[in-house]
Write a protein that holds these residues in place. Structure first.
Motif, PDB file in Angstrom:
ATOM      1  N   TRP A 103      30.208 -12.883  75.857  1.00 51.07           N
ATOM      2  CA  TRP A 103      30.017 -12.863  74.411  1.00 51.07           C
ATOM      3  C   TRP A 103      31.190 -12.197  73.709  1.00 51.07           C
ATOM      4  CZ3 TRP A 103      29.979  -8.218  71.891  1.00 51.07           C
ATOM      5  CH2 TRP A 103      29.737  -7.080  72.663  1.00 51.07           C
ATOM      6  N   THR A 124      34.314 -12.302  74.685  1.00 51.25           N
ATOM      7  CA  THR A 124      35.389 -13.299  74.654  1.00 51.25           C
ATOM      8  C   THR A 124      35.218 -14.221  73.456  1.00 51.25           C
ATOM      9  OG1 THR A 124      35.495 -13.228  77.069  1.00 51.25           O
ATOM     10  CG2 THR A 124      36.537 -15.102  75.988  1.00 51.25           C
ATOM     11  N   TYR A 125      33.994 -14.665  73.224  1.00 48.73           N
ATOM     12  CA  TYR A 125      33.729 -15.557  72.096  1.00 48.73           C
ATOM     13  C   TYR A 125      33.964 -14.850  70.754  1.00 48.73           C
ATOM     14  CZ  TYR A 125      31.732 -18.853  75.400  1.00 48.73           C
ATOM     15  OH  TYR A 125      31.549 -19.724  76.435  1.00 48.73           O
ATOM     16  N   VAL A 126      33.595 -13.606  70.674  1.00 48.32           N
ATOM     17  CA  VAL A 126      33.812 -12.842  69.442  1.00 48.32           C
ATOM     18  C   VAL A 126      35.308 -12.692  69.177  1.00 48.32           C
ATOM     19  CG1 VAL A 126      33.539 -10.564  68.373  1.00 48.32           C
ATOM     20  CG2 VAL A 126      31.601 -11.639  69.530  1.00 48.32           C
ATOM     21  N   MET A 139      37.745 -14.643  70.245  1.00 46.61           N
ATOM     22  CA  MET A 139      38.290 -15.951  69.878  1.00 46.61           C
ATOM     23  C   MET A 139      37.940 -16.300  68.438  1.00 46.61           C
ATOM     24  SD  MET A 139      37.745 -18.006  73.514  1.00 46.61           S
ATOM     25  CE  MET A 139      37.388 -19.501  72.709  1.00 46.61           C
ATOM     26  N   ALA A 140      36.738 -15.959  68.015  1.00 42.07           N
ATOM     27  CA  ALA A 140      36.325 -16.228  66.636  1.00 42.07           C
ATOM     28  C   ALA A 140      37.145 -15.400  65.657  1.00 42.07           C
ATOM     29  CB  ALA A 140      34.838 -15.941  66.475  1.00 42.07           C
ATOM     30  N   LEU A 141      37.407 -14.143  65.993  1.00 40.17           N
ATOM     31  CA  LEU A 141      38.223 -13.287  65.124  1.00 40.17           C
ATOM     32  C   LEU A 141      39.650 -13.826  65.000  1.00 40.17           C
ATOM     33  CD1 LEU A 141      37.026  -9.713  66.163  1.00 40.17           C
ATOM     34  CD2 LEU A 141      36.604 -10.902  63.996  1.00 40.17           C
ATOM     35  N   ALA A 189      40.569 -16.954  65.354  1.00 36.32           N
ATOM     36  CA  ALA A 189      40.491 -18.181  64.563  1.00 36.32           C
ATOM     37  C   ALA A 189      40.362 -17.868  63.071  1.00 36.32           C
ATOM     38  CB  ALA A 189      39.326 -19.040  65.031  1.00 36.32           C
ATOM     39  N   VAL A 190      39.532 -16.905  62.737  1.00 34.94           N
ATOM     40  CA  VAL A 190      39.353 -16.512  61.336  1.00 34.94           C
ATOM     41  C   VAL A 190      40.656 -15.947  60.767  1.00 34.94           C
ATOM     42  CG1 VAL A 190      38.185 -14.850  59.816  1.00 34.94           C
ATOM     43  CG2 VAL A 190      36.871 -16.172  61.478  1.00 34.94           C
TER      44      VAL A 190
END
Length: 122
Positions: free
Chosen positions: A4, A6-8, A10-12, A14-15
């Motif tokens: 989870w 890693t996904y956070v 990657m999302a940061l 991307a944002v």
């Protein structure tokens, strides 16, 4: 590292990338019309130089113009095309002519060019 996290991360990332892109687009859109034209003209100067090099042995102006127009339509980022539409220019050809005149002045005053011609004469 938990999945989870890693996904956070990657999302940061991307944002952050999207925020930078939006900030740049807003900055460019807020530019005065003349500065927007300058951005496009500078891009076109590079395309014209490439076309001139492709036709070093002497090509027709119409062929070079077509090559520059096609290269602009294929390689120009989408925001440059939007700027072209919002720059208050009648057509792309007008800006190509302006860029060509600017390059001709630059090529006429190029200090390296006379040296090369002198070396060829010898």
């Amino acid at each position: 590292m938990p999945e989870w996290l890693t996904y956070v991360l990657m999302a940061l990332i991307a944002v952050a990338a999207i925020a930078c892109l939006v900030a740049y687009i807003v900055k460019v859109v807020k530019l005065p019309v003349e500065e927007r034209k300058e951005l496009i003209i500078n891009f076109l100067c590079g395309l014209i130089t490439t076309a001139e090099k492709a036709f070093e042995e002497g090509g027709k102006g119409a062929e070079k113009l077509k090559m520059v127009e096609e290269a602009f339509n294929k390689t120009a980022p989408w925001f440059l095309k939007i700027l072209l539409a919002s720059a208050g220019v009648g057509s792309l050809r007008e800006l190509i002519e302006i860029a060509l005149q600017r390059l001709k002045k630059t090529w006429d005053t190029d200090p390296e060019e006379p040296k090369e011609k002198e070396e060829e004469k010898q």
